[in-house]
Design a protein around this motif. Sequence first.
Motif, PDB file in Angstrom:
ATOM      1  N   TYR A   7       0.950  -1.195   0.152  1.00  0.00           N
ATOM      2  CA  TYR A   7      -0.052  -0.173   0.054  1.00  0.00           C
ATOM      3  C   TYR A   7       0.698   1.279  -0.091  1.00  0.00           C
ATOM      4  O   TYR A   7       1.736   1.139   0.552  1.00  0.00           O
TER       5      TYR A   7
ATOM      6  N   THR B 131      -0.247   6.706   1.926  1.00  0.00           N
ATOM      7  CA  THR B 131      -1.326   7.622   2.284  1.00  0.00           C
ATOM      8  C   THR B 131      -2.554   6.737   2.559  1.00  0.00           C
ATOM      9  O   THR B 131      -3.443   7.083   2.773  1.00  0.00           O
ATOM     10  N   GLN B 132      -2.336   5.144   2.135  1.00  0.00           N
ATOM     11  CA  GLN B 132      -3.622   4.382   2.811  1.00  0.00           C
ATOM     12  C   GLN B 132      -3.284   3.381   3.923  1.00  0.00           C
ATOM     13  O   GLN B 132      -3.748   2.456   4.088  1.00  0.00           O
TER      14      GLN B 132
ATOM     15  N   GLN C  33      -6.299   1.902   5.378  1.00  0.00           N
ATOM     16  CA  GLN C  33      -6.623   0.732   4.791  1.00  0.00           C
ATOM     17  C   GLN C  33      -5.834  -0.636   5.339  1.00  0.00           C
ATOM     18  O   GLN C  33      -6.241  -1.660   5.502  1.00  0.00           O
TER      19      GLN C  33
END
Length: 43
Positions: free
Chosen positions: A18, A21-22, A25
Amino acid sequence: MAALIADGHLEVPIANVYPLTQVGQTYTELERRHTHGKIVLRP
């Protein structure tokens, strides 16, 4: 350990990669505990 990986004697399974920025998640996936491998955050 890095030499073992480079020589192909040790494999580190990666479940997902990932972007940083994620990160939210990523934590959601970790909470589910269904990963088969490491989760990598890419800067």
